[in-house]
Structure formats: structure tokens, C-alpha cells
Motif scaffolding. Sequence first.
Motif, PDB file in Angstrom:
ATOM      1  N   MET A   1     -37.219 -27.217 -26.423  1.00 32.25           N
ATOM      2  CA  MET A   1     -37.093 -26.642 -25.086  1.00 32.25           C
ATOM      3  C   MET A   1     -38.349 -26.908 -24.272  1.00 32.25           C
ATOM      4  O   MET A   1     -38.264 -27.206 -23.070  1.00 32.25           O
ATOM      5  N   GLN A   2     -39.511 -26.791 -24.916  1.00 34.06           N
ATOM      6  CA  GLN A   2     -40.745 -27.075 -24.198  1.00 34.06           C
ATOM      7  C   GLN A   2     -40.789 -28.526 -23.730  1.00 34.06           C
ATOM      8  O   GLN A   2     -41.175 -28.808 -22.594  1.00 34.06           O
ATOM      9  N   ALA A   3     -40.360 -29.439 -24.616  1.00 28.83           N
ATOM     10  CA  ALA A   3     -40.372 -30.858 -24.263  1.00 28.83           C
ATOM     11  C   ALA A   3     -39.429 -31.131 -23.095  1.00 28.83           C
ATOM     12  O   ALA A   3     -39.760 -31.897 -22.167  1.00 28.83           O
ATOM     13  N   PHE A   4     -38.268 -30.530 -23.118  1.00 22.96           N
ATOM     14  CA  PHE A   4     -37.300 -30.727 -22.047  1.00 22.96           C
ATOM     15  C   PHE A   4     -37.861 -30.199 -20.730  1.00 22.96           C
ATOM     16  O   PHE A   4     -37.749 -30.837 -19.676  1.00 22.96           O
ATOM     17  N   ALA A   5     -38.469 -29.001 -20.777  1.00 28.08           N
ATOM     18  CA  ALA A   5     -39.016 -28.405 -19.564  1.00 28.08           C
ATOM     19  C   ALA A   5     -40.170 -29.226 -19.005  1.00 28.08           C
ATOM     20  O   ALA A   5     -40.350 -29.338 -17.788  1.00 28.08           O
ATOM     21  N   THR A   6     -40.947 -29.825 -19.905  1.00 30.39           N
ATOM     22  CA  THR A   6     -42.075 -30.660 -19.451  1.00 30.39           C
ATOM     23  C   THR A   6     -41.575 -31.943 -18.785  1.00 30.39           C
ATOM     24  O   THR A   6     -42.102 -32.384 -17.768  1.00 30.39           O
ATOM     25  N   ARG A   7     -40.524 -32.520 -19.356  1.00 32.68           N
ATOM     26  CA  ARG A   7     -39.996 -33.793 -18.835  1.00 32.68           C
ATOM     27  C   ARG A   7     -39.269 -33.587 -17.509  1.00 32.68           C
ATOM     28  O   ARG A   7     -39.302 -34.460 -16.646  1.00 32.68           O
ATOM     29  N   PRO A   9     -39.526 -30.912 -14.906  1.00 36.20           N
ATOM     30  CA  PRO A   9     -40.150 -29.687 -14.392  1.00 36.20           C
ATOM     31  C   PRO A   9     -39.395 -29.034 -13.245  1.00 36.20           C
ATOM     32  O   PRO A   9     -39.599 -27.848 -12.966  1.00 36.20           O
ATOM     33  N   GLN A  10     -38.512 -29.780 -12.560  1.00 37.09           N
ATOM     34  CA  GLN A  10     -37.766 -29.212 -11.445  1.00 37.09           C
ATOM     35  C   GLN A  10     -36.526 -28.443 -11.909  1.00 37.09           C
ATOM     36  O   GLN A  10     -35.886 -27.764 -11.106  1.00 37.09           O
ATOM     37  N   VAL A  11     -36.174 -28.585 -13.164  1.00 40.51           N
ATOM     38  CA  VAL A  11     -34.984 -27.915 -13.691  1.00 40.51           C
ATOM     39  C   VAL A  11     -35.340 -26.471 -14.084  1.00 40.51           C
ATOM     40  O   VAL A  11     -36.247 -26.243 -14.873  1.00 40.51           O
ATOM     41  N   ARG A  12     -34.578 -25.539 -13.534  1.00 41.06           N
ATOM     42  CA  ARG A  12     -34.783 -24.131 -13.887  1.00 41.06           C
ATOM     43  C   ARG A  12     -34.014 -23.830 -15.168  1.00 41.06           C
ATOM     44  O   ARG A  12     -32.850 -24.186 -15.308  1.00 41.06           O
ATOM     45  N   MET A  13     -34.641 -23.154 -16.103  1.00 40.82           N
ATOM     46  CA  MET A  13     -34.031 -22.911 -17.410  1.00 40.82           C
ATOM     47  C   MET A  13     -34.010 -21.414 -17.719  1.00 40.82           C
ATOM     48  O   MET A  13     -34.979 -20.706 -17.463  1.00 40.82           O
ATOM     49  N   VAL A  14     -32.881 -20.978 -18.258  1.00 37.14           N
ATOM     50  CA  VAL A  14     -32.744 -19.608 -18.778  1.00 37.14           C
ATOM     51  C   VAL A  14     -32.265 -19.724 -20.213  1.00 37.14           C
ATOM     52  O   VAL A  14     -31.257 -20.379 -20.493  1.00 37.14           O
ATOM     53  N   VAL A  15     -32.981 -19.133 -21.117  1.00 40.03           N
ATOM     54  CA  VAL A  15     -32.619 -19.165 -22.532  1.00 40.03           C
ATOM     55  C   VAL A  15     -32.239 -17.756 -22.949  1.00 40.03           C
ATOM     56  O   VAL A  15     -32.980 -16.801 -22.675  1.00 40.03           O
ATOM     57  N   THR A  16     -31.075 -17.608 -23.569  1.00 37.17           N
ATOM     58  CA  THR A  16     -30.666 -16.287 -24.061  1.00 37.17           C
ATOM     59  C   THR A  16     -30.539 -16.329 -25.570  1.00 37.17           C
ATOM     60  O   THR A  16     -30.162 -17.355 -26.153  1.00 37.17           O
ATOM     61  N   CYS A  17     -30.856 -15.239 -26.204  1.00 38.11           N
ATOM     62  CA  CYS A  17     -30.671 -15.128 -27.654  1.00 38.11           C
ATOM     63  C   CYS A  17     -30.741 -13.664 -28.027  1.00 38.11           C
ATOM     64  O   CYS A  17     -31.070 -12.804 -27.197  1.00 38.11           O
ATOM     65  N   ARG A  18     -30.423 -13.352 -29.255  1.00 42.51           N
ATOM     66  CA  ARG A  18     -30.529 -11.991 -29.737  1.00 42.51           C
ATOM     67  C   ARG A  18     -32.000 -11.587 -29.837  1.00 42.51           C
ATOM     68  O   ARG A  18     -32.871 -12.405 -30.130  1.00 42.51           O
ATOM     69  N   THR A  19     -32.275 -10.333 -29.581  1.00 43.26           N
ATOM     70  CA  THR A  19     -33.649  -9.843 -29.565  1.00 43.26           C
ATOM     71  C   THR A  19     -34.360 -10.138 -30.879  1.00 43.26           C
ATOM     72  O   THR A  19     -35.525 -10.539 -30.902  1.00 43.26           O
TER      73      THR A  19
END
Length: 619
Positions: A1-7, A9-19
Motif C-alpha cells: 500500500m505504501q508503494a502504491f501511494a508513493t507511485r 500520490p494524487q490517488v486518495r486511498m481509504v483502507v478498511t479492516c477489522r480493529t
Amino acid sequence: MQAFATRYPQVRMVVTCRTRAFTEELQAVLGWPVTTLAPLTLGQVRAFVPAWYGELVAHGHLAQAQAKGLSEDLIATIVGSPRLRAMAASPLLVTLMALLLFRRGTLPRDRPTLYEQILELLLGEWDKVRDGQNLADALGRPDWTTARLRPLLDRLSYEAHAAGSSEDGRGRLGKSQIRDALIEFFEAAKLPEPWGAAGRCLDYMEHRSGLLTPDGPTSYVFAHLTLQEHCAGRHMLLSRDPVAQVLARRGDDRWREPLFLGVGVVQATNPFLVEKVLRVLVDRREQGVAKPLARWYRDLMLAAELGVDRDWTYLAEQQVDVAGLQAGLRDGLVTLLADRDQPLPVAERVRAGFLLGDLGDPRVPVTVEEWQRELARIQAGDLTGYFCKVEPGTYWIGSSDDDPDADDEEQPLHQVTLEQLFWIARYPITNAQWQAWGERRPYGADHDELNRANQPVVGLLWPWCNDFCTWLSTQISATVRLPTEQEWEASARGGDMRCYPWGDEWRDDHAAITEEQEEQETRGWGGSVPVGCYPAGAAPCGAVDMTGNVWEWTASEWQTYSGAATAFTEEDARTLRGGSYRNTKIYVQCWVRITDPFDYKGGLYADGFRVVVAPLIAP
């Protein structure tokens, strides 16, 4: 996810998961803002449900009209049930409700049946193959389903509910506690390497949504308190000795819902176990020894409420001895409400009164045959029935001139002589008694806090009360009429000058009045109460509710007493006595009197009446 966000940067990301899955280490590595989602509000549920069904429309699984109908049905069901509203706060559980309705076309209105079906869907999550494996594969037993684990899960629910250690009432189960229970269970099932199977099972549950979910590094909870209660109830009623389980837990309010749900679970397959549970509760004795009165009274109420919850009609269809059970309940609840020691607080007595009303209150005659039976009792000199005997004699009426609570029209204190014996009703006329006549609809008939069967009928014009008496007199061939206010006060006071039916001083828990109500907290009810909930407040003749609950019309014109400072007579007005649940203790003293015109509709929620059997009043 970090790599994708770095490549990108204009894409807004929301990640959901169990606490549980988003550990502190992951948070530190990712370095993104984190928000924990709050439970869904009812407004969000209203938005979520049509959106969920809308996705099925978009994928061709539903027509738009079907989705609209399902959405409206589910939302109405959730809104109408406090427990389902609480469950719907969980996105997982509201999704399961929506899925259940979609698959089956209807949601069961019976709580145990609904929860069973939700549990099947929830446990089905463990049966699904994900990442090439389901729970059976993890255990090395491909022939198993989660149904095989139900007894264990029920027992763990029972243990969790007994602990009740989490903030919302769910019980935390330690990881080692669950592992030990799994090992014991797998050993009994002859699984090879039970230790390894227990570890794989726990690991599987860590990463799958289901009935049992992680609550911390070393603890688990059930997905919702309701599901914990349901499974705990299953354990109780499916155990080797379910009656003993019920008796052991019946006094603890935390076990009330598990008990109700467990009885519901077994009803379809074993209705005679339901009958056995009810009969043990109704029985005055337990293991050959008389129950303490308070315990027996509460058992009666529990049995009556269980019968309503399980539907008496359905139980009768299942060949359960409903008639015998209800007869025992009526007898017991009558005893409860007649007990002048009042071992139960008033809120419980009021509950008992309503339960008795739903069963058919035998204390009050409703049919013509029952009125005739009560007439025969007084002719035989029976003092234990519906009518109370008031002897001829001299009685004190009114209040002394120096009483600061008295108004001018309630003075002076004086004596009257009643020449004739009469019999006054033990209770005010109830809704059930009034409806047997049915010629007039009371103005309070649509008020939910006033229209139960054995509450006093209210919202009556004075001529209607006379018309009722005329009809009843014709039916039973006796003179039934309103009491004069002198007869009423003589009945309430007896032969002395007492202020209240029980004596000179006010006593708490002796009458339904506004101070005793305390915003419904004391009585548990905002309106009038079933007749006879305050047996300790009985008058010397035995009549109850002579003070408080509802005002009572009398036959007397509104006029001053002989000897009053100022004389008046209002021919178009009649006197009411007794005070109501809306009055303070000052206004329920025996000498207090108020008036309303014949056609007055202002006393819609507090004006009732009781009757006497006596000679006609001389014109």
C-alpha cells in the motif's frame, strides 16, 4: 500500500479492516491517519439498507420494486424492535439481516427463530472456503461443518455471559480458556492431535468474521450481546437438566433474556419441556418445600410472561396444557394482588396486575353470568367476593373547620345516618366490564396507558355511568347504581374520622398518586394501574383504590353540606370522590370532593366510577 501511494500520490486511498488486524506495528509502519468507526445510528441504518439492496439491483439480482419492498420491510422490523435496533448498529449484523431477508423473503417475527437464522449465516462464514481453506479443512475434518461446534459455542456463550466482563455486557473469554475448551472438545470427538487442531481453529477465527471475535491480544467476545444471550439460553435449555438451569438463574435479571430465548429454541421440538418449565414456576412448592412468597410471586410473573412470549395459542396447538397452566397463574396472581403485606414493590405488582388482566382477571365480573354469581355470593353472606358489605349506621362526613387542607365545600365535619345496608364494589369498573356493555366508547379508549382490560375505565360522562347501571340492573334483576357521596365516604372511612382509608396518616405504597409515581420510576407505568394493586390501602369494608388511581363519579348533586358557611346547589353537576393517579396525597383524603358537569369531557384520563348494589335512592 505504501508503494502504491508513493507511485500515485494524487490517488486518495481509504483502507478498511477489522480493529484487531490493524496492530500498533502496522500503524507505525504505515503512518497514515487512523479513525475507528462508530456503531451505525438508526439514520445510517435507514440509508445503508436501501443502498445494500440497490447493489443487488445494479447486479441484476433484484428488481427495483423488490428492493424497495425489502428495504421498507427490514427498516420497519428494525425500528419496531429495540433489540434488533441494537444489533443493527453492527454493520456485519445488519448485513446479515438484509441477506437473510433477501434469501428467504421474510424475517421471522419470533426472536429465537430470527437469531437462529442469523447465527446460521454468521457461522456459515467459517464454512466458506477462503484462501483455499475453510474451518473444516483447518481442523483436518472436511466432513465437519460449524454445526458440529454448536454445543461448544453454546457452552462458551454460557460461560461468557456468567462472566459479563466487557463494557457492553458481553463476557470476555481468555484465549487460553478457549484453547482448553477446544482441546477438551476435540479430544472427546477423537480428533487426532487435539492440541494442534485447537491452535489451528483459534488461528482461523482470528482472521475470519464470525460468532466469536477477538477483543484484544489475549481475549475474545461474541459478535453481539444478543447472540451471546441466545447461545447461553440454548446451553441452558438443551442441557441434561434444563429445569434446574432455569431455577438456578431465574432470580438474576441478566439471565432473563437467555432464559426466554432458550425456551423459544426448544419450543418447536420439545413443547412439553416448555410446559414442564412453566409448571415448575407456577407450582407453590419447590422440591417439596413451600417457596418464599416473594419468590413464588416472581415465579408466577415469569411464567406468565414466558407464556405470552411463546404465544399461549401456539402452545395450545402443540398440546400443552394451557388451560391448566393459566388457571394456576390466575389463582396465584390473585393471591399476589390480595397480599396486604405487599412483599413485592409496586412496579412488580403493577406488572402482575397487567398479566392477570391479559389472562382474564377473575376478581371482576364481566359477563352477566359472573355478575349473577357475585350477586348470589352476597345473598349468601359471602364477604370474600367482588362486593363489600357496608352496614347501616352513623358515619362521619366532611372535614373539620381548622383543617388547612380542606376547602369550604368540604366542611363542616358532620355525621349522617345511613338507614339501609348496601354493598359496594371492591374495585372501580374496569375497561373489560364496560366493554361488555359497549354502548358508549370512553374518551380514553385509544390511550395506550389507560385502555388495558383491568384498568379502571375512564373518560366517561356521568349519564353514561347511569346508563351502564340501568343495563346491568336489568340483566341481573337487582338494583345496581352509583353510590351517593355519603355512601362513598362511609365506605372509605368506616365508622371513624380517619383521613385515609387505612388511618389518619399518609403511608407510602398505599395508593396510586402522583408523588408515588415519580415520573413512572416507582410504578413503572405512567397512567392508571390495574385495579387492586395496593391491597394495603384497603378501606375498612375491604374496598380498594378508594383513594388514588381514578376519580369516581357519585350519584349526588354538587351542593354544600348542611351547616356550611355559604350554601349552594348546582343541579347540572355531580360530585366525584377519591382522587387519581394525577393528584397529590392532599387530594386523595377521604373527605375531598370535586365536581364536574354532566357533559364534562375534561376528565378524560382520570374520571371513572364504581357501583353499589342497594335499594333505589328515594327521590
